[in-house]
Design a protein around this motif. Structure first.
Motif, PDB file in Angstrom:
ATOM      1  N   THR A 281      -5.624  -6.190  13.561  1.00  0.00           N
ATOM      2  CA  THR A 281      -4.213  -6.498  13.817  1.00  0.00           C
ATOM      3  C   THR A 281      -3.550  -7.292  12.707  1.00  0.00           C
ATOM      4  N   ASP A 282      -4.327  -8.066  11.929  1.00  0.00           N
ATOM      5  CA  ASP A 282      -3.715  -8.872  10.881  1.00  0.00           C
ATOM      6  C   ASP A 282      -3.321  -8.043   9.663  1.00  0.00           C
ATOM      7  N   GLU A 283      -3.930  -6.873   9.500  1.00  0.00           N
ATOM      8  CA  GLU A 283      -3.724  -6.090   8.295  1.00  0.00           C
ATOM      9  C   GLU A 283      -2.992  -4.771   8.512  1.00  0.00           C
ATOM     10  N   VAL A 284      -3.068  -4.233   9.717  1.00  0.00           N
ATOM     11  CA  VAL A 284      -2.622  -2.862   9.951  1.00  0.00           C
ATOM     12  C   VAL A 284      -1.727  -2.788  11.185  1.00  0.00           C
TER      13      VAL A 284
ATOM     14  N   ARG B 172      -2.297  -3.509  16.039  1.00  0.00           N
ATOM     15  CA  ARG B 172      -0.921  -3.635  16.500  1.00  0.00           C
ATOM     16  C   ARG B 172      -0.362  -2.228  16.647  1.00  0.00           C
ATOM     17  N   VAL B 173       0.357  -1.984  17.697  1.00  0.00           N
ATOM     18  CA  VAL B 173       0.906  -0.646  17.924  1.00  0.00           C
ATOM     19  C   VAL B 173       2.407  -0.748  18.127  1.00  0.00           C
TER      20      VAL B 173
ATOM     21  N   GLU C 123       0.761  -5.364   5.762  1.00  0.00           N
ATOM     22  CA  GLU C 123       0.750  -4.751   4.432  1.00  0.00           C
ATOM     23  C   GLU C 123       0.418  -3.271   4.475  1.00  0.00           C
ATOM     24  N   VAL C 124      -0.259  -2.832   5.528  1.00  0.00           N
ATOM     25  CA  VAL C 124      -0.667  -1.431   5.647  1.00  0.00           C
ATOM     26  C   VAL C 124      -0.115  -0.868   6.951  1.00  0.00           C
ATOM     27  N   VAL C 125       0.418   0.347   6.872  1.00  0.00           N
ATOM     28  CA  VAL C 125       0.930   1.014   8.061  1.00  0.00           C
ATOM     29  C   VAL C 125       0.194   2.338   8.226  1.00  0.00           C
TER      30      VAL C 125
ATOM     31  N   ALA D  55      -2.455   6.635   6.251  1.00  0.00           N
ATOM     32  CA  ALA D  55      -2.398   5.196   5.995  1.00  0.00           C
ATOM     33  C   ALA D  55      -1.745   4.991   4.642  1.00  0.00           C
ATOM     34  N   LEU D  56      -0.842   4.023   4.562  1.00  0.00           N
ATOM     35  CA  LEU D  56      -0.184   3.759   3.286  1.00  0.00           C
ATOM     36  C   LEU D  56       0.317   2.322   3.225  1.00  0.00           C
ATOM     37  N   ARG D  57       0.588   1.884   2.013  1.00  0.00           N
ATOM     38  CA  ARG D  57       1.134   0.546   1.813  1.00  0.00           C
ATOM     39  C   ARG D  57       2.565   0.504   2.330  1.00  0.00           C
TER      40      ARG D  57
END
Length: 208
Positions: free
Chosen positions: A4-7, A32-33, A78-80, A143-145
């Motif tokens: 959850t902290d990164e994506v 996280r959604v 930072e990543v989605v 996945a991307l920045r």
């Protein structure tokens, strides 16, 4: 494992009330959604919220691309990751597409399906391969920045072909990993937007 902290996982959804709940419950165990309800006329938004997602409501149905763009603007990680609402994708595959981005080896990673159902998608991918070496340009699992995501215009009929072509135009490092999809019982209509999309892809190939 990324969490959850990164994506953040962005899930565009339109009238997926019968399917969205289980999809969100699987995803929220790790990520996280953010569900973007694209003007649904059913209970998609309430089902997604009950299952644990943050829900953004589009005032009217504006299409998959518009829902993606709305989601990208709201992401704070930072990543989605983009993820389809119908249950076709497996949450376990997210780690595979996210890994190369978090490790700074790639800026965009596609989850390449073993079977691409629509002939029109296959044609659009073959065209995109003129510039970008991918086998599934229309996958919904990516996945991307977040910086790259927000820089994409995404002003085309759908994302087939043009998503990767536009990312390549931004200088993105693009990769692909194979994924397995799940069988979903839902009608597949004719993808009329792929006719317009063909013109968009040809424009990118000729002029971008």
């Amino acid at each position: 494992m990324a969490g959850t902290d990164e994506v953040t996982v962005v899930v565009p959804a339109y009238n997926e009330g019968d399917r969205i709940g289980p999809v969100v419950r699987e995803l929220t165990q790790t990520y996280r959604v953010l569900v973007v309800d694209d003007g649904s006329t059913d209970n998609t938004a309430s089902e997604a919220e009950t299952a644990g997602a943050t829900v953004l409501r589009q005032p009217q149905n504006a299409g998959y691309v518009a829902a993606l763009k709305r989601g990208f603007q709201e992401v704070t990680t930072e990543v989605v990751v983009t993820f389809d609402a119908d249950g076709e994708h497996r949450p376990d595959d997210i780690e595979r597409v996210v890994g190369p981005v978090i490790e700074d080896r790639m800026d965009l990673v596609l989850g390449a399906r073993t079977t691409i159902p629509r002939p029109s998608e296959r044609i659009l991918t073959r065209l995109a391969r003129v510039k970008v070496d991918v086998i599934d340009s229309g996958t919904g699992l990516r996945a991307l920045r977040i910086g790259l995501a927000r820089n994409l215009d995404l002003d085309t009929a759908c994302t087939c072909g043009t998503f990767v072509l536009e990312a390549a135009g931004e200088g993105a490092r693009i990769g692909e990993v194979p994924i397995e999809t799940r069988t979903v019982q839902k009608p597949r209509g004719i993808a009329w937007q792929h006719g317009k999309q063909l013109i968009h892809v040809l424009w990118y190939l000729l002029f971008s």
